[in-house]
Scaffold this motif. Sequence first.
Motif, PDB file in Angstrom:
ATOM      1  N   ILE A  92       0.846  -1.203   0.000  1.00  0.00           N
ATOM      2  CA  ILE A  92       0.000   0.000   0.000  1.00  0.00           C
ATOM      3  C   ILE A  92       0.879   1.251   0.000  1.00  0.00           C
ATOM      4  O   ILE A  92       0.621   2.209  -0.744  1.00  0.00           O
ATOM      5  CB  ILE A  92      -0.937   0.006   1.220  1.00  0.00           C
ATOM      6  CG1 ILE A  92      -1.702  -1.319   1.326  1.00  0.00           C
ATOM      7  CG2 ILE A  92      -1.890   1.187   1.144  1.00  0.00           C
ATOM      8  CD1 ILE A  92      -2.540  -1.662   0.133  1.00  0.00           C
ATOM      9  N   TYR A  93       1.923   1.237   0.814  1.00  0.00           N
ATOM     10  CA  TYR A  93       2.804   2.410   0.894  1.00  0.00           C
ATOM     11  C   TYR A  93       3.484   2.678  -0.440  1.00  0.00           C
ATOM     12  O   TYR A  93       3.545   3.831  -0.888  1.00  0.00           O
ATOM     13  CB  TYR A  93       3.859   2.210   1.976  1.00  0.00           C
ATOM     14  CG  TYR A  93       4.962   3.240   1.899  1.00  0.00           C
ATOM     15  CD1 TYR A  93       4.713   4.578   2.202  1.00  0.00           C
ATOM     16  CD2 TYR A  93       6.255   2.890   1.482  1.00  0.00           C
ATOM     17  CE1 TYR A  93       5.708   5.541   2.111  1.00  0.00           C
ATOM     18  CE2 TYR A  93       7.251   3.844   1.392  1.00  0.00           C
ATOM     19  CZ  TYR A  93       6.978   5.165   1.701  1.00  0.00           C
ATOM     20  OH  TYR A  93       7.971   6.111   1.598  1.00  0.00           O
ATOM     21  N   ASP A  94       4.004   1.633  -1.078  1.00  0.00           N
ATOM     22  CA  ASP A  94       4.724   1.842  -2.339  1.00  0.00           C
ATOM     23  C   ASP A  94       3.801   2.383  -3.424  1.00  0.00           C
ATOM     24  O   ASP A  94       4.231   3.196  -4.257  1.00  0.00           O
ATOM     25  CB  ASP A  94       5.394   0.551  -2.789  1.00  0.00           C
ATOM     26  CG  ASP A  94       6.621   0.220  -1.964  1.00  0.00           C
ATOM     27  OD1 ASP A  94       7.113   1.115  -1.246  1.00  0.00           O
ATOM     28  OD2 ASP A  94       7.108  -0.930  -2.023  1.00  0.00           O
ATOM     29  N   LEU A  95       2.551   1.957  -3.428  1.00  0.00           N
ATOM     30  CA  LEU A  95       1.587   2.528  -4.374  1.00  0.00           C
ATOM     31  C   LEU A  95       1.369   4.004  -4.066  1.00  0.00           C
ATOM     32  O   LEU A  95       1.384   4.849  -4.970  1.00  0.00           O
ATOM     33  CB  LEU A  95       0.269   1.764  -4.315  1.00  0.00           C
ATOM     34  CG  LEU A  95      -0.886   2.356  -5.133  1.00  0.00           C
ATOM     35  CD1 LEU A  95      -0.527   2.460  -6.604  1.00  0.00           C
ATOM     36  CD2 LEU A  95      -2.158   1.532  -4.932  1.00  0.00           C
ATOM     37  N   GLY A  96       1.165   4.328  -2.796  1.00  0.00           N
ATOM     38  CA  GLY A  96       0.983   5.733  -2.410  1.00  0.00           C
ATOM     39  C   GLY A  96       2.188   6.579  -2.738  1.00  0.00           C
ATOM     40  O   GLY A  96       2.052   7.725  -3.201  1.00  0.00           O
ATOM     41  N   ALA A  97       3.379   6.027  -2.527  1.00  0.00           N
ATOM     42  CA  ALA A  97       4.610   6.766  -2.818  1.00  0.00           C
ATOM     43  C   ALA A  97       4.735   7.041  -4.312  1.00  0.00           C
ATOM     44  O   ALA A  97       5.181   8.119  -4.719  1.00  0.00           O
ATOM     45  CB  ALA A  97       5.817   5.978  -2.322  1.00  0.00           C
ATOM     46  N   VAL A 109      -3.927  10.399  -1.458  1.00  0.00           N
ATOM     47  CA  VAL A 109      -4.399  10.627  -0.081  1.00  0.00           C
ATOM     48  C   VAL A 109      -5.004   9.373   0.549  1.00  0.00           C
ATOM     49  O   VAL A 109      -4.552   8.934   1.618  1.00  0.00           O
ATOM     50  CB  VAL A 109      -5.368  11.822  -0.026  1.00  0.00           C
ATOM     51  CG1 VAL A 109      -6.125  11.850   1.308  1.00  0.00           C
ATOM     52  CG2 VAL A 109      -4.611  13.131  -0.202  1.00  0.00           C
ATOM     53  N   PRO A 110      -6.037   8.744  -0.065  1.00  0.00           N
ATOM     54  CA  PRO A 110      -6.623   7.566   0.608  1.00  0.00           C
ATOM     55  C   PRO A 110      -5.659   6.389   0.704  1.00  0.00           C
ATOM     56  O   PRO A 110      -5.719   5.612   1.665  1.00  0.00           O
ATOM     57  CB  PRO A 110      -7.831   7.220  -0.274  1.00  0.00           C
ATOM     58  CG  PRO A 110      -7.561   7.856  -1.590  1.00  0.00           C
ATOM     59  CD  PRO A 110      -6.759   9.071  -1.301  1.00  0.00           C
ATOM     60  N   VAL A 111      -4.760   6.264  -0.269  1.00  0.00           N
ATOM     61  CA  VAL A 111      -3.792   5.165  -0.253  1.00  0.00           C
ATOM     62  C   VAL A 111      -2.812   5.349   0.899  1.00  0.00           C
ATOM     63  O   VAL A 111      -2.530   4.417   1.666  1.00  0.00           O
ATOM     64  CB  VAL A 111      -3.046   5.070  -1.597  1.00  0.00           C
ATOM     65  CG1 VAL A 111      -2.026   3.931  -1.567  1.00  0.00           C
ATOM     66  CG2 VAL A 111      -4.029   4.856  -2.742  1.00  0.00           C
ATOM     67  N   LEU A 112      -2.291   6.552   1.062  1.00  0.00           N
ATOM     68  CA  LEU A 112      -1.343   6.813   2.144  1.00  0.00           C
ATOM     69  C   LEU A 112      -2.019   6.744   3.514  1.00  0.00           C
ATOM     70  O   LEU A 112      -1.410   6.286   4.485  1.00  0.00           O
ATOM     71  CB  LEU A 112      -0.675   8.175   1.931  1.00  0.00           C
ATOM     72  CG  LEU A 112       0.291   8.236   0.738  1.00  0.00           C
ATOM     73  CD1 LEU A 112       0.674   9.681   0.423  1.00  0.00           C
ATOM     74  CD2 LEU A 112       1.546   7.412   1.012  1.00  0.00           C
ATOM     75  N   LYS A 113      -3.276   7.166   3.588  1.00  0.00           N
ATOM     76  CA  LYS A 113      -4.006   7.035   4.849  1.00  0.00           C
ATOM     77  C   LYS A 113      -4.141   5.558   5.239  1.00  0.00           C
ATOM     78  O   LYS A 113      -3.984   5.193   6.407  1.00  0.00           O
ATOM     79  CB  LYS A 113      -5.388   7.684   4.727  1.00  0.00           C
ATOM     80  CG  LYS A 113      -5.361   9.199   4.730  1.00  0.00           C
ATOM     81  CD  LYS A 113      -6.720   9.797   4.484  1.00  0.00           C
ATOM     82  CE  LYS A 113      -7.638   9.625   5.657  1.00  0.00           C
ATOM     83  NZ  LYS A 113      -8.935  10.330   5.457  1.00  0.00           N
ATOM     84  N   ARG A 114      -4.403   4.719   4.249  1.00  0.00           N
ATOM     85  CA  ARG A 114      -4.496   3.284   4.522  1.00  0.00           C
ATOM     86  C   ARG A 114      -3.140   2.725   4.935  1.00  0.00           C
ATOM     87  O   ARG A 114      -3.053   1.892   5.862  1.00  0.00           O
ATOM     88  CB  ARG A 114      -5.009   2.557   3.277  1.00  0.00           C
ATOM     89  CG  ARG A 114      -5.086   1.039   3.398  1.00  0.00           C
ATOM     90  CD  ARG A 114      -5.989   0.619   4.525  1.00  0.00           C
ATOM     91  NE  ARG A 114      -6.045  -0.841   4.638  1.00  0.00           N
ATOM     92  CZ  ARG A 114      -6.405  -1.500   5.732  1.00  0.00           C
ATOM     93  NH1 ARG A 114      -6.763  -0.828   6.821  1.00  0.00           N
ATOM     94  NH2 ARG A 114      -6.415  -2.816   5.746  1.00  0.00           N
ATOM     95  N   ALA A 115      -2.065   3.188   4.294  1.00  0.00           N
ATOM     96  CA  ALA A 115      -0.722   2.732   4.668  1.00  0.00           C
ATOM     97  C   ALA A 115      -0.417   3.072   6.119  1.00  0.00           C
ATOM     98  O   ALA A 115       0.189   2.267   6.843  1.00  0.00           O
ATOM     99  CB  ALA A 115       0.316   3.357   3.738  1.00  0.00           C
ATOM    100  N   ILE A 116      -0.858   4.250   6.555  1.00  0.00           N
ATOM    101  CA  ILE A 116      -0.612   4.680   7.939  1.00  0.00           C
ATOM    102  C   ILE A 116      -1.482   3.893   8.913  1.00  0.00           C
ATOM    103  O   ILE A 116      -1.053   3.571  10.027  1.00  0.00           O
ATOM    104  CB  ILE A 116      -0.842   6.192   8.065  1.00  0.00           C
ATOM    105  CG1 ILE A 116       0.248   6.945   7.285  1.00  0.00           C
ATOM    106  CG2 ILE A 116      -0.847   6.639   9.528  1.00  0.00           C
ATOM    107  CD1 ILE A 116      -0.061   8.399   7.036  1.00  0.00           C
ATOM    108  N   ARG A 126       3.634   9.494   6.362  1.00  0.00           N
ATOM    109  CA  ARG A 126       2.989  10.647   7.001  1.00  0.00           C
ATOM    110  C   ARG A 126       3.449  11.963   6.360  1.00  0.00           C
ATOM    111  O   ARG A 126       2.645  12.880   6.164  1.00  0.00           O
ATOM    112  CB  ARG A 126       3.277  10.645   8.501  1.00  0.00           C
ATOM    113  CG  ARG A 126       2.521   9.546   9.255  1.00  0.00           C
ATOM    114  CD  ARG A 126       2.771   9.628  10.757  1.00  0.00           C
ATOM    115  NE  ARG A 126       2.020   8.605  11.487  1.00  0.00           N
ATOM    116  CZ  ARG A 126       0.771   8.716  11.888  1.00  0.00           C
ATOM    117  NH1 ARG A 126       0.099   9.847  11.650  1.00  0.00           N
ATOM    118  NH2 ARG A 126       0.165   7.743  12.543  1.00  0.00           N
ATOM    119  N   LEU A 127       4.733  12.057   6.040  1.00  0.00           N
ATOM    120  CA  LEU A 127       5.228  13.271   5.389  1.00  0.00           C
ATOM    121  C   LEU A 127       4.608  13.426   4.002  1.00  0.00           C
ATOM    122  O   LEU A 127       4.195  14.523   3.613  1.00  0.00           O
ATOM    123  CB  LEU A 127       6.754  13.239   5.281  1.00  0.00           C
ATOM    124  CG  LEU A 127       7.405  14.508   4.720  1.00  0.00           C
ATOM    125  CD1 LEU A 127       7.143  15.703   5.640  1.00  0.00           C
ATOM    126  CD2 LEU A 127       8.905  14.320   4.535  1.00  0.00           C
TER     127      LEU A 127
END
Length: 303
Positions: A92-97, A109-116, A126-127
């Motif tokens: 999930i994080y790598d997709l958000g990145a 936004v929703p991808v990184l929120k899910r990663a967190i 978070r950054l």
Amino acid sequence: MLRIFACLWFFSFLELFGTAQANFYQDALQKYQSKQYVAALPLAEEALRADANNPVYIHLYGSILAALDQFYLAEENLRKAAALAPDTPAFIYDLGALLHRERKYAEAVPVLKRAIELDPENLPARLMLARCYVFSYQQLQIPNFEELTMEQLNYIVNKNPRFPGVHHHIALVYINTGETAKAIEELNTELQYDPANAQARLELGESLLKLNQYHKAAEELLVAAKQAPQMSAIPFALAKAYRAEGQTGKALEAARKCTELEPGFADGHYLLGQLYRETNQPELARQQFELFRQIKNTNAPPQ
């Protein structure tokens, strides 16, 4: 007996074939980790030929494509890996990145929120989420984006006050809200931890200009110019600092440097035109104002 032997041979073949594909994956992973991306790509493809729906293989393949700047295919594969393994934080994080890297901030936004949610201690996520709030708040119609941004940044500071870029980004929030003194404090903190951050030093110089601290601004901007000699915004700000101090010759030199580095920067030509006019060089001033108008007209949105 012959049928039993044939079956044993077939299952042995499958086991060896599976082992071979696992070896392709391990070799691809090793190449990827050592940044040999071109060599890693065909190995990852071989692993996928045996098991096209293996999320681990798909994730590695997408990561390699991202490293090779093949963003469309990278995103397609990272999305697939995340869909197949939705509770795997790294996927999930790598997709958000990647979405953040592609500047698809609203999608990130929703991808990184899910990663967190999956990994609350993922400070880089978070950054990135904080940055996405800043860059996509209008598109997402987020009324309290500054609070959401600061929530992520403050979490990072509490966990690791030396985390690269966090004080810089807090300063950007304060710059956006007009709290210049607070921005300067955060930028100074960032530069204590990372003196080579030329962008933060540029913003410190610009913030000092807002407080009419022209000499201090020029000092910071001169350091930034040595750190990032190709960044046109630095001589632009330096020209404004020198002009405010009455050092017109130095201001002219800095403004010329700005337009040389970025010929299409309209405001740089306008400032240079003003400086030529102030030094009684009307023809040169006229040329710069004309360039300013041409660039503005070229970049104007269609009616």
